[in-house]
Write a protein that holds these residues in place. Structure first.
Motif, short mmCIF file in Angstrom:
data_model
loop_
_atom_site.label_atom_id
_atom_site.label_comp_id
_atom_site.label_asym_id
_atom_site.label_seq_id
_atom_site.Cartn_x
_atom_site.Cartn_y
_atom_site.Cartn_z
N SER A 225 -9.10 -0.81 0.98
CA SER A 225 -8.93 0.25 -0.02
C SER A 225 -7.61 0.06 -0.76
O SER A 225 -6.77 -0.76 -0.37
N THR A 226 -7.41 0.81 -1.85
CA THR A 226 -6.17 0.75 -2.62
C THR A 226 -5.00 1.24 -1.76
O THR A 226 -5.14 2.19 -0.99
N CYS A 227 -3.85 0.58 -1.87
CA CYS A 227 -2.67 0.95 -1.07
C CYS A 227 -2.23 2.36 -1.44
O CYS A 227 -2.22 2.74 -2.61
N SER A 228 -1.80 3.12 -0.43
CA SER A 228 -1.44 4.52 -0.64
C SER A 228 -0.07 4.69 -1.29
O SER A 228 0.29 5.78 -1.70
N ALA A 229 0.75 3.61 -1.35
CA ALA A 229 2.07 3.70 -1.98
C ALA A 229 2.38 2.38 -2.67
O ALA A 229 1.91 1.32 -2.24
N GLY B 182 2.91 1.33 2.23
CA GLY B 182 1.78 2.26 2.19
C GLY B 182 0.73 1.89 3.24
O GLY B 182 0.94 1.04 4.11
N LYS B 183 -0.44 2.53 3.17
CA LYS B 183 -1.54 2.26 4.10
C LYS B 183 -2.79 1.95 3.27
O LYS B 183 -2.99 2.48 2.17
N GLN B 184 -3.65 1.06 3.82
CA GLN B 184 -4.96 0.81 3.23
C GLN B 184 -5.96 0.60 4.36
O GLN B 184 -5.60 0.23 5.48
N THR C 72 -6.98 -0.39 9.84
CA THR C 72 -5.87 0.05 8.99
C THR C 72 -4.78 -1.01 8.98
O THR C 72 -4.55 -1.68 10.00
#
Length: 477
Positions: free
Chosen positions: A120-124, A129-131, A149
């Motif tokens: 998924s798209t990186c959260s930051a 971030g997290k993906q 994750t």
């Protein structure tokens, strides 16, 4: 799953299934393919397996025909059957070996995880971030997580904090004050921010006359012991002013090192000895009246005095190595000189000795002679030695100070003293005995002269009962 023609020979196919890290674990069962009555088809005989899930089967055993089954068939407790008309079964009458391999791949896909989906798209955008990604299993027999994750965009993200408060003004008038900010990246100090870390402004701008810093010193007025001056300016918020307190100029001496000179020599000192002595005198280096180290030449001067013949000993030399590790000796020497030349006219010894390593050094002397024997037979005699340390008596030696040995060991039989008298045999007119032992050098012997036992009367007073009895007999007679 595989189904074979009835005419075929009995085939036992053991399929060893090695899974990768993302495949489901297959239980180690061998499934037996046989004709069984299908309740849903009115009890008609149909090819079937003992399990509803193909993932349970590690291999397949096919019977030769419907009437004969292998003796090794296992009765399964799981009564549910899975018939061959399941859409997942592959039924082929020819090229069955290739079809078995194809079905193996079909079964691996059915019993294992599907490939992971895209991340998924990186959260930051920075500072970690997290993906996420997911996967699916077509059956209920896969083990492991359905999601995964990971961290992403871990690069730094530098930015300035807000400006801090303005600091205290540097002066009560015409002063300056500053403030600072900090560059951080992901909460840690960083050097990646664009711009200045500090900011300054003027403060207390009211009239404030003050001296500037002193200017440089002017050239010295002389090559040695000269003078030089420096100046400063009175300003008030950058403009000339006459309101400052203090002098506008300052002076100091200069080039003081450039003209050092010796004073005259002082008087000669007292001669160091009544003959072959020495005496000295000194002078002082001054520059502009102050002590200096810049003069060329010696600060002191020496000469001989009282030069008449004067033999004398030099100082004692170092002590030589000790002659022993304890209770040793060592020596030292000196030389007789007269005005620096060897001489024989000195009074006293040329060498000196002393004891060294004087710590306790106990040792036994040799054994002395054996003493006289204590008896003409079966006797003992002794000898002694002394413990000395550096010639003096000591108690530090290990071992006995005396030694004993038997002597005159020839046969020597003799009686011991008589033992105590035994209890009297009667209260009156009784007897008692005593004994002694014959020994030779402490051992029993039969060579002694005399008796081994002795007897005597005891309780010798009259016995009244006997007298009465005698008297009675006399009366009867």
């Amino acid at each position: 799953m595989w189904v074979f023609n009835r005419p075929n020979t009995l085939l036992i196919i053991q399929l060893l299934f090695v899974m990768t890290a993302h495949l489901a674990v297959v239980q180690s069962y061998v499934c037996i393919l046989k004709e069984r009555p299908d309740p849903s088809r009115g009890g008609a005989l149909r090819w079937s397996l003992p399990y509803k899930e193909i993932c349970f089967c590690q291999g397949v055993v096919a019977p030769k025909n419907a009437q004969t089954c292998p003796r090794s068939e296992v009765e399964y407790e799981d009564g549910d059957l899975w018939f061959i008309d399941d859409p997942r079964l592959l039924v082929m009458r020819q090229n069955w070996e290739k079809d078995i391999l194809d079905e193996l791949m079909n079964r691996a896909t059915y019993c294992a995880w599907a490939s992971w989906g895209v991340w998924s798209t990186c959260s930051a955008s920075c500072c970690g971030g997290k993906q996420y990604r997911t996967r699916t299993c077509p059956s209920t027999h896969c083990t492991g997580a359905t999601s995964d994750t990971q961290t992403c965009n871990t690069q730094g993200c530098p930015a300035w904090t807000l400006w801090g408060a303005w600091g205290t003004c540097s002066a009560s008038c015409c002063g300056e004050q500053s403030r600072t900010r900090t560059c951080l990246s992901c909460g840690d100090p960083s050097t990646g921010c664009v711009g200045a870390e500090s900011d300054e402004q003027t403060c207390n701008t009211q009239e404030c006359p003050a001296w500037t810093s002193w200017g440089a010193w002017a050239t010295c007025s002389a090559s040695c012991c000269g003078d030089q001056s420096r100046t400063r300016t009175c300003l008030s918020c950058g403009d000339p002013s006459t309101d400052c307190v203090g002098a506008e100029s300052d002076e100091q001496t200069c080039n003081t090192q450039e003209c050092p000179a010796w004073t005259l020599w002082g008087a000669w000192g007292t001669c160091s000895a009544s003959c072959c002595g020495e005496q000295s005198r000194t002078r002082t280096c001054l520059s502009c009246g102050d002590p200096s180290t810049g003069c060329v030449g010696a600060e002191s001067d020496e000469q001989t005095c009282n030069t008449q013949e004067c033999p004398a000993w030099t100082s004692w030399g170092a002590w030589a190595t000790c002659s022993a590790s304890c209770c040793g000796d060592q020596s030292r020497t000196r030389t007789c000189l007269s005005c620096g030349e060897p001489s024989t006219d000195c009074v006293g010894a040329e060498s000196d000795e002393q004891g060294c390593n004087t710590q306790e050094c106990p040792a036994w002397t040799s054994w002395g002679a054996w003493g006289s024997c204590s008896a003409s037979c079966c006797g003992e005699q002794s000898r002694t030695r002394r413990c000395l340390s550096c010639g003096d008596p000591s108690t530090g030696c290990v071992g006995a100070e005396s030694d004993e040995q038997p002597c005159n060991t020839q046969e020597c039989p003799a009686w011991t003293s008589w033992g105590a008298w035994a209890t009297c045999s009667a209260s009156c007119c009784g007897d008692q005995s005593r004994t002694r032992t014959c020994l030779s050098c402490g051992n029993p012997s039969t060579d002694c002269v005399g008796a081994e036992s002795d007897e005597q009367g005891c309780n010798t007073q009259e016995c009244p009962g006997m007298i009465l009895r005698v008297n009675k007999l006399d009366v009867e007679n």
